[in-house]
Design an enzyme around this catalytic site. Structure first.
Site, PDB file in Angstrom:
ATOM      1  N   SER A   6       0.870  -1.179   0.000  1.00 49.09           N
ATOM      2  CA  SER A   6       0.000   0.000   0.000  1.00 49.09           C
ATOM      3  C   SER A   6       0.901   1.222   0.000  1.00 49.09           C
ATOM      4  O   SER A   6       2.076   1.124   0.403  1.00 49.09           O
ATOM      5  CB  SER A   6      -0.839  -0.007   1.276  1.00 49.09           C
ATOM      6  OG  SER A   6      -1.434   1.250   1.492  1.00 49.09           O
ATOM      7  N   TYR A  60      -2.435  -0.830  10.403  1.00 46.44           N
ATOM      8  CA  TYR A  60      -2.386  -1.144   8.972  1.00 46.44           C
ATOM      9  C   TYR A  60      -1.044  -0.716   8.373  1.00 46.44           C
ATOM     10  O   TYR A  60      -0.373  -1.483   7.675  1.00 46.44           O
ATOM     11  CB  TYR A  60      -3.542  -0.417   8.280  1.00 46.44           C
ATOM     12  CG  TYR A  60      -3.663  -0.702   6.801  1.00 46.44           C
ATOM     13  CD1 TYR A  60      -4.057  -1.949   6.336  1.00 46.44           C
ATOM     14  CD2 TYR A  60      -3.389   0.291   5.856  1.00 46.44           C
ATOM     15  CE1 TYR A  60      -4.177  -2.206   4.976  1.00 46.44           C
ATOM     16  CE2 TYR A  60      -3.506   0.047   4.503  1.00 46.44           C
ATOM     17  CZ  TYR A  60      -3.910  -1.205   4.064  1.00 46.44           C
ATOM     18  OH  TYR A  60      -4.017  -1.449   2.711  1.00 46.44           O
TER      19      TYR A  60
HETATM   20  N1  LIG Z   1      -8.589  -0.832  -1.616  1.00 43.09           N
HETATM   21  C1  LIG Z   1      -7.573  -0.038  -1.350  1.00 43.09           C
HETATM   22  O1  LIG Z   1      -7.695   1.196  -1.362  1.00 43.09           O
HETATM   23  C2  LIG Z   1      -6.240  -0.638  -1.013  1.00 43.09           C
HETATM   24  C3  LIG Z   1      -5.146   0.235  -0.958  1.00 43.09           C
HETATM   25  C4  LIG Z   1      -3.897  -0.290  -0.654  1.00 43.09           C
HETATM   26  C5  LIG Z   1      -3.743  -1.642  -0.439  1.00 43.09           C
HETATM   27  N2  LIG Z   1      -4.824  -2.467  -0.495  1.00 43.09           N
HETATM   28  C6  LIG Z   1      -4.600  -3.896  -0.233  1.00 43.09           C
HETATM   29  O2  LIG Z   1      -5.218  -4.681  -1.220  1.00 43.09           O
HETATM   30  C7  LIG Z   1      -5.485  -5.985  -0.697  1.00 43.09           C
HETATM   31  C8  LIG Z   1      -6.893  -6.421  -1.080  1.00 43.09           C
HETATM   32  O3  LIG Z   1      -7.826  -5.562  -0.466  1.00 43.09           O
HETATM   33  P1  LIG Z   1      -9.118  -5.013  -1.206  1.00 43.09           P
HETATM   34  O4  LIG Z   1      -8.976  -3.550  -1.258  1.00 43.09           O
HETATM   35  O5  LIG Z   1      -9.354  -5.754  -2.470  1.00 43.09           O
HETATM   36  O6  LIG Z   1     -10.258  -5.301  -0.118  1.00 43.09           O
HETATM   37  P2  LIG Z   1     -11.324  -6.494   0.054  1.00 43.09           P
HETATM   38  O7  LIG Z   1     -12.288  -6.461  -1.065  1.00 43.09           O
HETATM   39  O8  LIG Z   1     -11.841  -6.361   1.440  1.00 43.09           O
HETATM   40  O9  LIG Z   1     -10.447  -7.796  -0.081  1.00 43.09           O
HETATM   41  C9  LIG Z   1      -9.710  -8.338   0.967  1.00 43.09           C
HETATM   42  C10 LIG Z   1      -9.722  -9.828   0.811  1.00 43.09           C
HETATM   43  O10 LIG Z   1      -8.881 -10.396   1.825  1.00 43.09           O
HETATM   44  C11 LIG Z   1      -9.609 -11.451   2.416  1.00 43.09           C
HETATM   45  N3  LIG Z   1      -9.153 -11.782   3.762  1.00 43.09           N
HETATM   46  C12 LIG Z   1      -9.211 -11.064   4.900  1.00 43.09           C
HETATM   47  N4  LIG Z   1      -8.699 -11.753   5.923  1.00 43.09           N
HETATM   48  C13 LIG Z   1      -8.305 -12.956   5.423  1.00 43.09           C
HETATM   49  C14 LIG Z   1      -7.707 -14.109   5.967  1.00 43.09           C
HETATM   50  N5  LIG Z   1      -7.410 -14.214   7.266  1.00 43.09           N
HETATM   51  N6  LIG Z   1      -7.426 -15.154   5.129  1.00 43.09           N
HETATM   52  C15 LIG Z   1      -7.724 -15.084   3.827  1.00 43.09           C
HETATM   53  N7  LIG Z   1      -8.320 -14.034   3.253  1.00 43.09           N
HETATM   54  C16 LIG Z   1      -8.595 -12.974   4.040  1.00 43.09           C
HETATM   55  C17 LIG Z   1     -11.046 -10.968   2.423  1.00 43.09           C
HETATM   56  O11 LIG Z   1     -11.903 -12.060   2.662  1.00 43.09           O
HETATM   57  P3  LIG Z   1     -13.264 -11.896   3.544  1.00 43.09           P
HETATM   58  O12 LIG Z   1     -14.246 -11.392   2.549  1.00 43.09           O
HETATM   59  O13 LIG Z   1     -13.495 -13.268   4.044  1.00 43.09           O
HETATM   60  O14 LIG Z   1     -12.963 -10.905   4.626  1.00 43.09           O
HETATM   61  C18 LIG Z   1     -11.128 -10.422   1.011  1.00 43.09           C
HETATM   62  O15 LIG Z   1     -11.315 -11.439   0.080  1.00 43.09           O
HETATM   63  C19 LIG Z   1      -5.249  -5.887   0.815  1.00 43.09           C
HETATM   64  O16 LIG Z   1      -3.994  -6.451   1.126  1.00 43.09           O
HETATM   65  C20 LIG Z   1      -5.212  -4.395   1.059  1.00 43.09           C
HETATM   66  O17 LIG Z   1      -4.440  -4.033   2.177  1.00 43.09           O
HETATM   67  C21 LIG Z   1      -6.068  -1.994  -0.761  1.00 43.09           C
END
Ligand SMILES: NC(=O)c1ccc[n+]([C@@H]2O[C@H](COP(=O)([O-])OP(=O)(O)OC[C@H]3O[C@@H](n4cnc5c(N)ncnc54)[C@H](OP(=O)(O)O)[C@@H]3O)[C@@H](O)[C@H]2O)c1
Length: 303
Positions: free
Chosen positions: A157, A170
């Site tokens: 991130s 985070y």
């Molecule tokens: N969106 C942004 O602005 C942003 C910015 C920077 C970085 N990121 C990074 O991008 C990545 C994906 O996030 P996203 O934005 O796509 O959000 P998201 O839609 O909430 O996706 C997160 C995924 O991680 C899964 N997860 C959470 N805890 C877990 C565990 N213990 N074991 C396996 N899976 C787990 C969630 O599953 P559940 O549905 O079961 O919870 C979901 O499928 C993350 O690492 C996040 O930090 C996102």
């Protein structure tokens, strides 16, 4: 699922799959879902790992609509469950004989002011975003090392490069991912394995909604005004966030490169911020952030 005490050397030498194989963690929504579909469209066999398989509906519906459902295998994987991690990797190797790409994407965002976030929540944050990523990577490394090829994408991130108030757990987890990835890249390059950091800014996915809903703040918190300012800022940034599909497209593009860079920062305002961190004295950046927060904060109350 086939469990056991296999080590890489014991594995039956199955014929490698004709399609390249990608394993994605956290594939039920957001970037993980989009990466899974995008890579299936590029002809990859996708092992879409999901913490709770009852949440595979959205992924499989979109996969069917894109006519790639037959290329996607949903497997249950909670990245904090280290035993299941080895089972999933061994089963993938037994079935397909190769893992070309690992995307460490699973994550959540725990927010709150440091004093008010319970230690248990700090541990949960590190268990998922950092130790989970380390455990999955360690399980895949012996195979990629033997193949002498592979790409490992760690979804970090911009918060892994710059610390923001209100999201310390985070930010700390993503700074850990950054250091881990720098070291891993140097360890694995001699074996032909490339390690890549993806550093998104704010994108409208469900991670923020989940984070806002579970923010840690005590009743009558002395930080409430600052926290409100942080949340207001996050919400307005998200409303103007870039398209999450850009992240999936970037991974599809980078996966064709033999010598990818270490870092790919993406999203609105991200390059400006990272540039400012390098070019401006640190105390200028601090005063800018603190002034900005003051402007957004509600009139002072309590303590
Ligand atoms: N969106 C942004 O602005 C942003 C910015 C920077 C970085 N990121 C990074 O991008 C990545 C994906 O996030 P996203 O934005 O796509 O959000 P998201 O839609 O909430 O996706 C997160 C995924 O991680 C899964 N997860 C959470 N805890 C877990 C565990 N213990 N074991 C396996 N899976 C787990 C969630 O599953 P559940 O549905 O079961 O919870 C979901 O499928 C993350 O690492 C996040 O930090 C996102």
């Amino acid at each position: 699922m086939n469990t056991s005490n296999h080590s890489p050397a014991d594995l039956p030498s199955s014929l490698p799959s004709s399609e390249p194989v990608i394993l994605v963690t956290g594939a039920s929504s957001g970037f993980g879902l989009l990466i899974s579909i995008t890579m299936a469209k590029k002809g990859y066999r996708v092992i879409a790992s999901i913490r709770d398989l009852s949440n595979q509906g959205q992924l499989m519906e979109q996969a069917k609509a894109a006519k790639v459902d037959l290329l996607i295998d949903c497997v249950q994987l909670d990245v904090t469950d280290h035993r299941t991690i080895s089972e999933v990797i061994i089963e993938t190797m037994e079935r397909y004989g190769r893992i070309d790409i690992l995307v460490n994407n699973a994550g959540l965002a725990i927010g709150g002011y440091i004093e008010e976030v319970p230690l248990e929540a700090w541990r949960q944050q590190m268990d998922i975003n950092y130790f989970g990523l380390v455990a999955v990577t360690k399980a895949v490394l012996p195979y990629m090392r033997q193949q002498r090829s592979g790409h490992i994408y760690n979804i970090s991130s911009v918060g892994g490069r710059v610390g923001f108030p209100g999201y310390a757990p985070y930010v700390a987890s993503k700074f850990a991912v950054e250091g881990f990835s720098e070291a891993l890249r140097l360890e694995m390059q001699p074996f032909g394995v490339q390690v890549i950091l993806i550093e998104p800014g704010a994108y409208p996915t469900s991670i923020w909604k989940k984070g806002f809903d579970s923010i840690h703040a005590s009743p009558h918190s002395p930080y409430q005004d600052q926290l409100d300012a942080v949340l207001n800022y996050s919400k307005s940034t998200l409303n103007n966030g870039a398209d999450p599909q850009d992240i999936a497209d970037a991974i599809a593009r980078i996966s064709r490169l033999r010598r990818p860079k270490l870092r790919y920062a993406m999203g609105k305002g991200v390059h400006f911020l990272l540039f400012s961190k390098v070019l401006l004295p640190w105390n200028w950046l601090e005063s800018f952030v603190l002034k900005f927060m003051k402007k957004r904060k509600a009139p002072a109350r309590g303590l």
